[in-house]
Design an enzyme around this catalytic site. Structure first.
Site, PDB file in Angstrom:
ATOM      1  CB  CYS A   1     -21.370  58.454  15.024  1.00  0.00           C
ATOM      2  SG  CYS A   1     -22.103  57.897  16.582  1.00  0.00           S
ATOM      3  CG  ASP A   2     -17.851  57.696   9.286  1.00  0.00           C
ATOM      4  OD1 ASP A   2     -18.441  57.461   8.203  1.00  0.00           O
ATOM      5  OD2 ASP A   2     -16.680  58.101   9.333  1.00  0.00           O
TER       6      ASP A   2
END
Length: 173
Positions: A65-66
Site C-alpha cells: 500500500c505504501d
C-alpha cells in the site's frame, strides 16, 4: 441489503467476500461519502467534471500500500487534469501522519472508515476484515468508469502502467 461476492479475491491466499456490486467499464460510478484529512466529507460529486484515478488500498501502513501510494503520488504530477485519490479505511489522522512522513503531496487521501460508503459503492469492502481490497478505477469527467482492476490477490501490486495509461487517455478526451 448489499450484494456479497464470496471468493471474489484472495487475501494471503484465502478467499474473502467483497460487499457491493462489481464495477465494470462503462458503468456510471455511484456516489459515496468519505472523509478527507481535515475530517470534512468528500463525495464523488465534489470532484465533478474531473478525471479521477482512484487507488484503493487496505491499509497505508503496509509495504504494498505504501509503494502503491508513493507510485501514484509520483505519477500524479505527470497527469494533468487528473485528480488522484487514494482510499482506505485508515483513520484520517493516520493518513495525514503517513503523508507527512512520506512527503505525499499530489494524492488526495480519503478515509472510508466511518461508513464503508466507498467500499460498498465500488464493491471493494472485504466483509471478513472490514478493510478495502486493492483496486484501481479510472473515471472520466462524467464519472463513467473507463478502467477497472480488482487485484485478484490483495497482497499483490496493481498494474500501474495500465492504470496510468487509462488515466492519460481519459484526460485527453
Amino acid at each position: 441489503m448489499a450484494i456479497e461476492r464470496a471468493g471474489a479475491v484472495t487475501f494471503k491466499g484465502n478467499p474473502v467476500t467483497l460487499i457491493g456490486e462489481e464495477v465494470k467499464v462503462g458503468d456510471t460510478a455511484k456516489d459515496f461519502t468519505v472523509l478527507a484529512q481535515g475530517l470534512q466529507p468528500y463525495s464523488l460529486n465534489d470532484g465533478k467534471g474531473t478525471v479521477h484515478l482512484i487507488s484503493v488500498v487496505p491499509s497505508i501502513d503496509t509495504g504494498v500500500c505504501d509503494a502503491q501510494t508513493r507510485r501514484f503520488n509520483e505519477e500524479a504530477s505527470k497527469l494533468p487534469n487528473v485528480e488522484v485519490l487514494t482510499v482506505s479505511v485508515d483513520l484520517p489522522f493516520a493518513q495525514a501522519r503517513w503523508c507527512g512522513a512520506a512527503g505525499i503531496e499530489n494524492v488526495k487521501m480519503l478515509s472510508d472508515h466511518r461508513d464503508l460508503s466507498f467500499g460498498e459503492a465500488f464493491g471493494v469492502a472485504i466483509k471478513e476484515l472490514r478493510l478495502l481490497t486493492r483496486a484501481i478505477f479510472v473515471l472520466d469527467k462524467d464519472n463513467k468508469v473507463t478502467y477497472v482492476e480488482y487485484v485478484p490477490e490483495v497482497t499483490n501490486h496493481p498494474d500501474y502502467e495500465k492504470a496510468i495509461a487509462a488515466a492519460k487517455e481519459a484526460a485527453e478526451k
